[in-house]
Scaffold this active site. Structure first.
Site, mmCIF file in Angstrom:
data_model
loop_
_atom_site.group_PDB
_atom_site.id
_atom_site.type_symbol
_atom_site.label_atom_id
_atom_site.label_comp_id
_atom_site.label_asym_id
_atom_site.label_seq_id
_atom_site.Cartn_x
_atom_site.Cartn_y
_atom_site.Cartn_z
ATOM 1 N N ASP A 13 0.812 -1.227 0.000
ATOM 2 C CA ASP A 13 0.000 0.000 0.000
ATOM 3 C C ASP A 13 0.842 1.272 0.000
ATOM 4 O O ASP A 13 0.468 2.278 0.600
ATOM 5 C CB ASP A 13 -0.958 0.019 1.216
ATOM 6 C CG ASP A 13 -1.753 -1.263 1.324
ATOM 7 O OD1 ASP A 13 -2.246 -1.714 0.287
ATOM 8 O OD2 ASP A 13 -1.862 -1.805 2.434
ATOM 9 N N LYS A 16 2.090 2.168 -5.189
ATOM 10 C CA LYS A 16 2.796 1.628 -6.365
ATOM 11 C C LYS A 16 2.026 1.867 -7.662
ATOM 12 O O LYS A 16 2.625 2.081 -8.703
ATOM 13 C CB LYS A 16 3.021 0.110 -6.197
ATOM 14 C CG LYS A 16 3.997 -0.237 -5.087
ATOM 15 C CD LYS A 16 4.194 -1.722 -4.981
ATOM 16 C CE LYS A 16 2.991 -2.461 -4.455
ATOM 17 N NZ LYS A 16 2.623 -2.174 -3.065
ATOM 18 N N GLY A 40 -4.240 -4.242 -4.618
ATOM 19 C CA GLY A 40 -5.232 -3.279 -5.096
ATOM 20 C C GLY A 40 -4.490 -2.018 -5.479
ATOM 21 O O GLY A 40 -4.019 -1.291 -4.620
ATOM 22 N N GLN A 224 2.216 -5.882 -3.206
ATOM 23 C CA GLN A 224 2.574 -5.956 -1.784
ATOM 24 C C GLN A 224 3.925 -5.244 -1.536
ATOM 25 O O GLN A 224 4.262 -4.351 -2.297
ATOM 26 C CB GLN A 224 2.607 -7.406 -1.283
ATOM 27 C CG GLN A 224 1.237 -8.072 -1.211
ATOM 28 C CD GLN A 224 0.802 -8.693 -2.514
ATOM 29 O OE1 GLN A 224 1.571 -9.370 -3.179
ATOM 30 N NE2 GLN A 224 -0.430 -8.471 -2.904
HETATM 31 P P1 IMP Z 1 -2.485 -12.829 1.771
HETATM 32 O O1 IMP Z 1 -1.573 -12.237 0.763
HETATM 33 O O2 IMP Z 1 -3.942 -12.593 1.466
HETATM 34 O O3 IMP Z 1 -2.182 -14.262 2.032
HETATM 35 O O4 IMP Z 1 -2.247 -12.071 3.166
HETATM 36 C C1 IMP Z 1 -1.029 -12.190 3.891
HETATM 37 C C2 IMP Z 1 -0.633 -10.868 4.548
HETATM 38 O O5 IMP Z 1 -0.267 -9.941 3.532
HETATM 39 C C3 IMP Z 1 -1.744 -10.194 5.341
HETATM 40 O O6 IMP Z 1 -1.163 -9.510 6.443
HETATM 41 C C4 IMP Z 1 -2.330 -9.187 4.367
HETATM 42 O O7 IMP Z 1 -2.955 -8.101 5.014
HETATM 43 C C5 IMP Z 1 -1.059 -8.754 3.653
HETATM 44 N N1 IMP Z 1 -1.312 -8.268 2.296
HETATM 45 C C6 IMP Z 1 -1.552 -8.993 1.191
HETATM 46 N N2 IMP Z 1 -1.713 -8.222 0.126
HETATM 47 C C7 IMP Z 1 -1.545 -6.956 0.546
HETATM 48 C C8 IMP Z 1 -1.546 -5.689 -0.123
HETATM 49 O O8 IMP Z 1 -1.726 -5.572 -1.334
HETATM 50 N N3 IMP Z 1 -1.319 -4.601 0.681
HETATM 51 C C9 IMP Z 1 -1.072 -4.710 2.007
HETATM 52 N N4 IMP Z 1 -1.053 -5.858 2.661
HETATM 53 C C10 IMP Z 1 -1.284 -6.978 1.936
#
Ligand code: IMP
Length: 425
Positions: A13, A16, A40, A224
């Site tokens: 977040d 990017k 996102g 991410q």
């Molecule tokens: P997952 O990627 O859904 O398995 O989530 C694993 C961890 O990564 C969690 O703490 C999510 O909140 C974090 N996370 C995954 N995608 C994002 C992103 O695009 N922005 C911020 N945090 C993310």
């Protein structure tokens, strides 16, 4: 510059999407190499706001080819909705401007259900996005994954899904006690989606290989952030892919290719979604102020983001682990808009077991470090005129000196135009 990489340098977040959009305007190809619709990316052009979860941000640029590499995990339902939404805005998405690797892993209903069940009923909560990201990567590594090309042959798809469901069925029924769709209905659903995405599926390895031979410009769009990398991040509170530089080589399918610039996207403060340590987290009114001014609510899940001050030891580590060549500092307007009487703080080092530490090497227990802060004056709000005031310059100088990486870009608002190039890449 033939190839540029955009890498989040914090916990995601960082803004990017906006920086990717900026470089996409000068690129022939934009490639997503990891992650899925847990990402996102928000891009605002005039009065049009686009939130992209799976399609690379290059799609907003007519001349760009957007590539979903084999390191991505793809939910075809989300892809379909995203294509339909983009088409409603007047964009044309065709097999010419969108390419999906035949080897991209597919997120099935079973992966999503398992992710949700673990989060709601399991012991250790990661705070995942619940999109099925982790289980899909697990399946890929365990060689029982569903790849994009499997969706094109019903018999093969049934065979693969049957094997995929074999162990999960007992988890769903006995361990988690959750409902799940019958094999045949999932075969039908995915096969139909396969027919929809068929025109986009191709061999993206040869596509990019030829693009490089022809001297085309390629942009790698990370999702991410470095601290969420499965190997370099704050394990186990991470995502399941390589968000770092290394992810490009494995996930885009460009092994060992030269990358001319690796731009680390750094928000002027820090945020985190989900569980896990966060040394500079703010639990007071200041944190709420940053959250409100910065609109720190997830673009994917709508969850409130935890907010805190900029953490330079962490950035120093990110710069090493992601091989950053420069930094794009984003959302500086948020700190400029804070209450006048408030000072801005920056963590320049940690106190850990009686020592002062200036790099968050993975050996540190991040939940035990004490951040040491330097107070800085609030920024002047004259960025729209292209001027950097003394206070912001002090902030920039401190980051560059401590992290050892130059700041090349400043983003000071959500609009495409609110971006300033301050140094050559
Ligand atoms: P997952 O990627 O859904 O398995 O989530 C694993 C961890 O990564 C969690 O703490 C999510 O909140 C974090 N996370 C995954 N995608 C994002 C992103 O695009 N922005 C911020 N945090 C993310």
């Amino acid at each position: 510059m033939q190839s540029v990489a955009i890498i989040g340098a914090q916990w995601g977040d960082e803004g990017k999407g906006k920086i990717t959009d900026y470089f996409a305007q000068k690129s022939d190809y934009v490639v997503r190499f990891q992650g899925g619709n847990n990402a996102g990316h928000t891009i605002i052009i005039g009065d049009k706001k686009s939130v992209l979860h799976v399609i690379p941000s290059g799609i907003l640029n007519e001349k760009c080819v957007s590539v979903i590499g084999h390191g991505v995990v793809l939910d075809p339902t989300v892809l379909k909705t995203e294509i339909e939404n983009l088409e409603k805005t007047g964009l044309s998405i065709t097999s010419k401007n969108l390419k999906i690797s035949e080897n991209t892993s597919i997120i099935t209903a079973y992966g999503r259900i398992l992710d949700g069940a673990r989060e709601s009923k399991g012991k250790t909560k990661i705070g995942t996005t619940g999109k099925g990201i982790g289980p899909t990567y697990e399946d890929k590594i365990a060689r029982r994954g569903i790849k994009a090309f499997h969706l094109l042959d019903k018999a093969l798809l049934r065979e693969r899904l049957e094997e995929n469901l074999a162990e999960k069925a007992s988890l769903f029924e006995r361990l988690y006690e959750v409902e799940y769709p019958a094999l045949e209905s999932e075969v039908e659903r995915l096969y139909e989606l396969g027919t929809y995405i068929k025109p986009f599926i191709c061999d993206t390895f040869s596509l990019l290989d030829k693009a490089f031979e022809q001297g085309k410009n390629v942009l790698y769009e990370g999702a991410q952030g470095l601290l969420l990398d499965i190997d370099y991040g704050t394990y186990p509170f991470v995502t399941s892919s390589n968000t770092s530089f290394g992810g490009i080589y494995t996930g885009a399918g460009v092994p060992g290719r030269n990358v001319d610039a690796v731009i680390g996207i750094v928000k002027a403060y820090t945020t985190r979604v989900g569980e896990g340590p966060f040394p500079t987290e703010l639990f007071d009114e200041t944190g709420v102020q940053i959250q409100t001014i910065g609109g720190e609510f997830g673009a994917t899940t709508g969850r409130t983001r935890r907010c805190g001050w900029l953490d330079l030891p962490m950035l120093k580590y990110s710069a090493k682990a992601a091989k950053l060549t420069s930094i794009a500092l984003t959302k500086i307007d948020v700190l400029a808009k804070m209450d006048k009487e408030d000072k801005i703080k920056v963590c320049y080092a940690y106190e850990y077991e009686g020592e002062e530490i200036n790099c968050a090497y993975p050996g540190l227990d991040m939940s035990k470090v004490k951040p040491l802060y330097k107070s800085m004056e609030r920024f002047e709000e004259n960025l729209k005129e292209g001027k950097i005031g003394k206070n912001l310059q002090d902030y920039i100088d401190l980051i560059e000196k401590t992290v050892g990486v130059p700041i090349s870009l400043l983003a000071y608002g959500p609009e495409r135009s609110e971006l300033m190039e301050v140094k050559k890449l």
